[in-house]
Motif scaffolding. Structure first.
Motif, PDB file in Angstrom:
ATOM      1  N   ILE A 107     -16.926 -12.760 -47.694  1.00 15.96           N
ATOM      2  CA  ILE A 107     -17.964 -11.820 -47.121  1.00 15.96           C
ATOM      3  C   ILE A 107     -17.905 -11.878 -45.593  1.00 15.96           C
ATOM      4  N   PHE A 150     -23.008 -19.645 -51.167  1.00 17.16           N
ATOM      5  CA  PHE A 150     -22.205 -19.222 -50.130  1.00 17.16           C
ATOM      6  C   PHE A 150     -21.533 -20.570 -49.731  1.00 17.16           C
ATOM      7  N   THR A 159     -12.942 -19.286 -45.748  1.00 18.96           N
ATOM      8  CA  THR A 159     -12.245 -18.705 -47.117  1.00 18.96           C
ATOM      9  C   THR A 159     -11.505 -19.904 -47.506  1.00 18.96           C
ATOM     10  N   VAL A 213     -24.702 -17.043 -57.144  1.00 23.96           N
ATOM     11  CA  VAL A 213     -23.965 -17.049 -55.952  1.00 23.96           C
ATOM     12  C   VAL A 213     -23.853 -18.144 -55.034  1.00 23.96           C
ATOM     13  N   LEU A 260     -22.049  -7.629 -54.929  1.00 24.85           N
ATOM     14  CA  LEU A 260     -22.090  -8.809 -55.581  1.00 24.85           C
ATOM     15  C   LEU A 260     -23.003  -8.874 -56.538  1.00 24.85           C
ATOM     16  N   ALA A 274     -21.946  -5.654 -49.018  1.00 23.32           N
ATOM     17  CA  ALA A 274     -21.164  -6.668 -49.967  1.00 23.32           C
ATOM     18  C   ALA A 274     -22.074  -7.265 -50.886  1.00 23.32           C
ATOM     19  N   VAL A 277     -18.548 -17.550 -52.727  1.00 23.89           N
ATOM     20  CA  VAL A 277     -18.703 -16.593 -51.666  1.00 23.89           C
ATOM     21  C   VAL A 277     -18.619 -17.122 -50.351  1.00 23.89           C
ATOM     22  N   SER A 278     -17.183 -17.020 -49.801  1.00 21.11           N
ATOM     23  CA  SER A 278     -16.861 -17.585 -48.453  1.00 21.11           C
ATOM     24  C   SER A 278     -17.252 -16.878 -47.307  1.00 21.11           C
ATOM     25  N   TRP A 318     -11.692 -10.062 -51.083  1.00 20.20           N
ATOM     26  CA  TRP A 318     -12.212  -9.725 -49.890  1.00 20.20           C
ATOM     27  C   TRP A 318     -13.061  -8.409 -49.837  1.00 20.20           C
ATOM     28  N   LEU A 319     -14.472  -8.785 -49.515  1.00 21.68           N
ATOM     29  CA  LEU A 319     -15.281  -7.464 -49.715  1.00 21.68           C
ATOM     30  C   LEU A 319     -15.329  -7.156 -48.157  1.00 21.68           C
ATOM     31  N   HIS A 328     -14.171 -15.780 -56.756  1.00 26.60           N
ATOM     32  CA  HIS A 328     -14.424 -16.139 -55.536  1.00 26.60           C
ATOM     33  C   HIS A 328     -14.163 -15.137 -54.533  1.00 26.60           C
ATOM     34  N   TYR A 329     -15.108 -14.473 -53.656  1.00 26.00           N
ATOM     35  CA  TYR A 329     -15.006 -13.556 -52.786  1.00 26.00           C
ATOM     36  C   TYR A 329     -15.239 -13.742 -51.221  1.00 26.00           C
TER      37      TYR A 329
END
Length: 839
Positions: free
Chosen positions: A577, A604, A554, A602, A593, A589, A547-548, A468-469, A574-575
């Protein structure tokens, strides 16, 4: 007798330079070891037709890793003896790209405590060039010096000895060019030149002596063997003609990629091996390699070798470790460690791919027997082109371990005509090991940027499932009553992201409805997850960074990660944002990345599209971020792609989706309890500074109601059931016109005017958005598509519980639309079915 055995027997009695020597009159004369070290081949090169092919370099001829490493290490020990222990400790070793990067590194190891740097032909954005030089006879001449530490090549009166390492010392031009370029800016008193073989003429030897006197420095030479090459008159033209004749003769063969060897009947499988390469160790010497790096690598090598050995089939005995162009040292050391791990019962060999085009002739008296051709796969600065692997096809390898850096782990590597496919046609098993490309400090963000938050300290998801960013605001009171928030938002007194709604706690009836909905829709969701993931891998692979968009994206990002691992063995990063409507994306964030991944990788991810507001918000935010110069502010844009991949796209707003149907996604039925116990994101000036991540809360106290894991388990359990459908749907989607239609946006604008709202932000289309309205906002009414069925069961229950009317309508592109109470005050009713006109 097998073909391989016949070949080895022939090599024992025939020198691998005879074919060239007989046809062109090229003679190699020198000490007794010279013919064992070198063979001859031909190449199409306007400067030098013949090629000295080393048998101990590990470039063109597969050799035991211990032999290759021992050749360099032994030369390093001789340099250490020449300099003495103290000066050897202060020396700096410089190797030449591409052929001597591994040799130079082994020489540095032999000196024991010397740092190492090699020249490179791969520019690295953001790294200052400390020097460069030209290689006169090479097909690719520009050498760059890109040390992370600018003091590594510093000169002056107290400067350490510079040790220059190349595979052969043929004319001395390359070394002279290097010393001349470096001595002008970083003068020093002593240089040591190291090579496997010294093939200079008497005139070249005199030229080096004169050059050393000219610059006033001592220049020593350390080589393993020496000799001379005699070239008859006109050899260049005759060599070029001979190459042309041979290429014409081979042009009609069935497999253009291989000279003289038929491919195996069926391609071998390709398996990715997780090395667990130590994070603090660079992939090589492109930016410098210190004694501390050396110690960390030595400690990690046995474990990495065990992982490789464990991935090999049980009957594998003859293994090739194949490096990649300048990436020679890492695969070489993996090879030496694999020799130790597998013992005397295995035959391990090592070589690398190369840029150098060499003619292949299947003759015992010729050094390059076979040639594999494949496209470059590391986006080279000089553009696309062919690359080569020699003496691999037909060598009888049971398995090939291909080792590349992460920069080169691209779609071209995995393409039908790529390196892995070429290897798979000529061996029983192909393993792929990826060493992370080292990012020098100048490219990294300042240490003040925090690391991602992970479970179990933040969220109930497994730590590897999502980073989690965000910053943890769990101890901050942010919740406000729903009606109070709505009035503040609509009056302009507050932004929706400045506070949080009180978490809705579902009734037993609603929880049962969620469980039933999950059971009924798990396969449908699994199919959409598989389809969107396969589309992403096909168009943005092979290793996208997911990157969700927190929070709804997420759970989808986690499921996509699970699909990639289940179907392909991929461990995708997987992050999560934060993006806030009207405020944009979390730029801090994005900077994080960009510092840790290639922005082009990346992807999204969001749960679904409604009218496309977030799609537009993201595109605008990325455009603004890129226009500002990306992560550095002035170093040029980063290269993020604003396209979103979603599970469901009922609004027709994106081109990468699992489905365009508007159906119930159970993760939309609940709030934090289906999203790892994380709140929606918060952006408030007194809590989030300009260099902070946006915030969110972790509701640990709701652990007893958490169904995040149940949701993941139910969907992943159906992956195998839907695999065939996913393959068919992905194939169909990839061939289809998926351009956004924005049908949903047009419908929202129509509804906004028809119902007297005049604000598209208060119209929330689709099952997911309507659920959010009922859980978090003050709903006015629900528009339900006539005959929508069970997808709206939970909507009807929530509407009943909150006293919200449900209006059945026709001609709706969504299953339902939620309308937020317009111009909300606690006294407004809107009972006439139109927007409230007064305060």
């Amino acid at each position: 007798m097998s073909g391989r055995a016949r070949r080895e027997e022939a090599v024992d009695v025939v020198w691998s330079g005879d074919w060239v020597a007989e046809r062109l009159g090229v003679a190699l004369e020198g000490d007794g070891e010279l013919h064992e070290l070198l063979g001859l081949a031909l190449r199409r090169n306007p400067k030098r037709a013949h090629l000295l092919v080393s048998n101990v370099l590990g470039k063109h001829v597969p050799q035991k890793p211990s032999v290759v490493y021992g050749a360099g290490y032994g030369l390093g020990e001789r340099v250490r003896a020449l300099l003495g222990a103290e000066e050897a400790r202060r020396a700096v070793v410089l190797g030449y790209a591409e052929t001597a990067t591994g040799l130079g590194h082994a020489v540095a190891d032999g000196l024991r405590d010397a740092p190492y740097l090699h020249s490179t032909r791969r520019p690295v954005a953001g790294v200052a060039q400390a020097g460069g030089f030209e290689e006169a006879h090479s097909h690719a001449t520009s050498h760059l010096l890109l040390p992370e530490d600018p003091e590594l090549l510093a000169g002056g009166a107290e400067a350490s000895t510079l040790v220059l390492v190349d595979d052969e010392f043929s004319t001395g031009n390359t070394v002279l060019n290097t010393i001349r370029a470096l001595h002008e800016t970083h003068p020093r008193e002593r240089y040591v030149i190291v090579a496997l073989v010294d093939m200079r003429s008497a005139g070249d030897r005199d030229r080096l002596t004169a050059f050393a006197a000219e610059i006033g420095a001592r220049v020593d030479l350390v080589t393993r063997s020496s000799g001379t090459v005699t070239l008859p008159e006109g050899v260049l033209e005759r060599g070029q003609a001979l190459v042309a004749d041979q290429e014409a003769e081979q042009a009609g063969r069935a497999d253009e990629a291989v000279a003289g060897v038929a491919p195996a009947p069926a391609p071998a499988p390709v398996t990715r091996v997780a090395l667990d390469w130590p994070a603090e160790v660079p992939d090589g010497g492109r930016h410098g390699f210190t004694p501390a790096h050396r110690a960390a690598l030595e400690a990690a090598l046995p474990g990495m070798a065990e992982r490789i050995a464990g991935a090999l089939d049980s009957d594998v005995r003859h293994v090739l470790v194949l490096g990649f162009e300048e990436l020679m040292y890492a695969p070489l050391r993996l090879g030496t460690a694999l020799e130790a791990a597998m013992g005397s019962g295995a035959e391990i060999r090592y070589s690398t791919t190369t840029r150098s085009p060499v003619l292949a002739v299947d003759d015992p008296g010729y050094a390059i027997r076979t040639r594999l051709v494949f496209p470059a796969h590391d986006d080279p600065a000089d553009g696309p082109g062919d690359r080569y692997a020699y003496n691999v096809a037909g060598a009888g390898f049971d398995a090939v371990l291909a080792v590349v850096d992460s920069t080169a782990d691209t779609p071209e590597l995995h393409a039908p005509d790529g390196l892995l496919a070429r290897l798979a046609a000529h061996t029983g098993q192909v393993l792929l090991a990826v060493v992370p490309s080292y990012t020098p400090t100048p490219l990294q963000e300042p240490a003040v940027l925090p690391e991602p938050l992970r479970g179990p300290d933040f969220s109930s998801y497994a730590p590897e499932d999502v980073g989690w960013l965000l910053q943890d605001l769990s101890d901050t009171e942010l919740e406000a009553p729903t009606e109070e928030r709505e009035e503040a938002i609509q009056s302009g007194g507050a932004h929706y992201a400045e506070s949080l709604p009180v978490e809705y706690q579902p009734s037993a009836e609603y929880q049962a409805l969620f469980a039933a909905a999950l059971d009924a829709s798990a396969a449908r969701i699994a199919r959409a997850v598989g389809t969107v993931t396969e589309t992403v891998l096909a168009e943005r692979g092979p290793r996208p960074v997911l990157v969700s968009l927190a929070r709804a994206g997420t759970p989808v990002g986690v499921l996509m990660r699970h699909w990639a691992r289940h179907r392909h063995g991929l461990d995708l990063p997987h992050y999560a944002i934060s993006i806030v409507r009207g405020r944009g994306i979390d730029a801090t964030a994005l900077r994080w990345l960009a510092a840790h991944h290639d922005p082009a990788d990346v992807v999204f991810v969001d749960g679904w599209t409604g009218k496309g507001a977030i799609t537009r918000e993201l595109a605008a935010a990325i455009e603004e971020f890129e226009a500002s110069g990306g992560p550095g502010g002035s170093a040029g844009p980063a290269g993020f792609d604003p396209e979103i991949a979603v599970l469901a796209d009922p609004g027709g707003c994106v081109r990468t989706y699992g489905t365009r149907e508007d159906f119930l996604i159970p993760s939309a039925c609940l709030n934090s309890t289906v999203s790892g116990l994380i709140s929606r994101t918060v952006l408030r000036a007194d809590l989030v500074g300009p260099d902070d991540f946006h915030g969110a809360k972790f509701y640990r106290e709701l652990a007893g109601s958490d169904v995040s894991g149940d949701f993941l388990a139910a969907v992943t359990a159906r992956f195998d059931d839907v695999a065939d459908q996913v393959d068919a749907e992905t194939k169909e989607l990839l061939a289809a016109d998926r351009a956004p239609t924005w049908e949903g946006w047009a419908a929202v604008e129509r509804i906004s005017e028809e119902y007297g709202i005049h604000d598209v932000n208060l119209v929330k289309p689709g099952v997911g958005e309507t659920t959010r309205v009922l859980l978090r906002r003050v709903p006015w009414k629900i528009l339900a598509k006539r005959g929508a069925g069970t997808d709206l069961t939970h909507i009807r229950l929530l509407a009943e519980q909150r006293g919200v009317p449900v209006e059945e309508v026709d001609d709706l592109p969504y299953s339902c639309v939620g309308l937020i109470h317009p111009r909300f005050t606690r006294g407004a009713t809107g009972s006439d079915g139109k927007a409230v006109q007064g305060a």
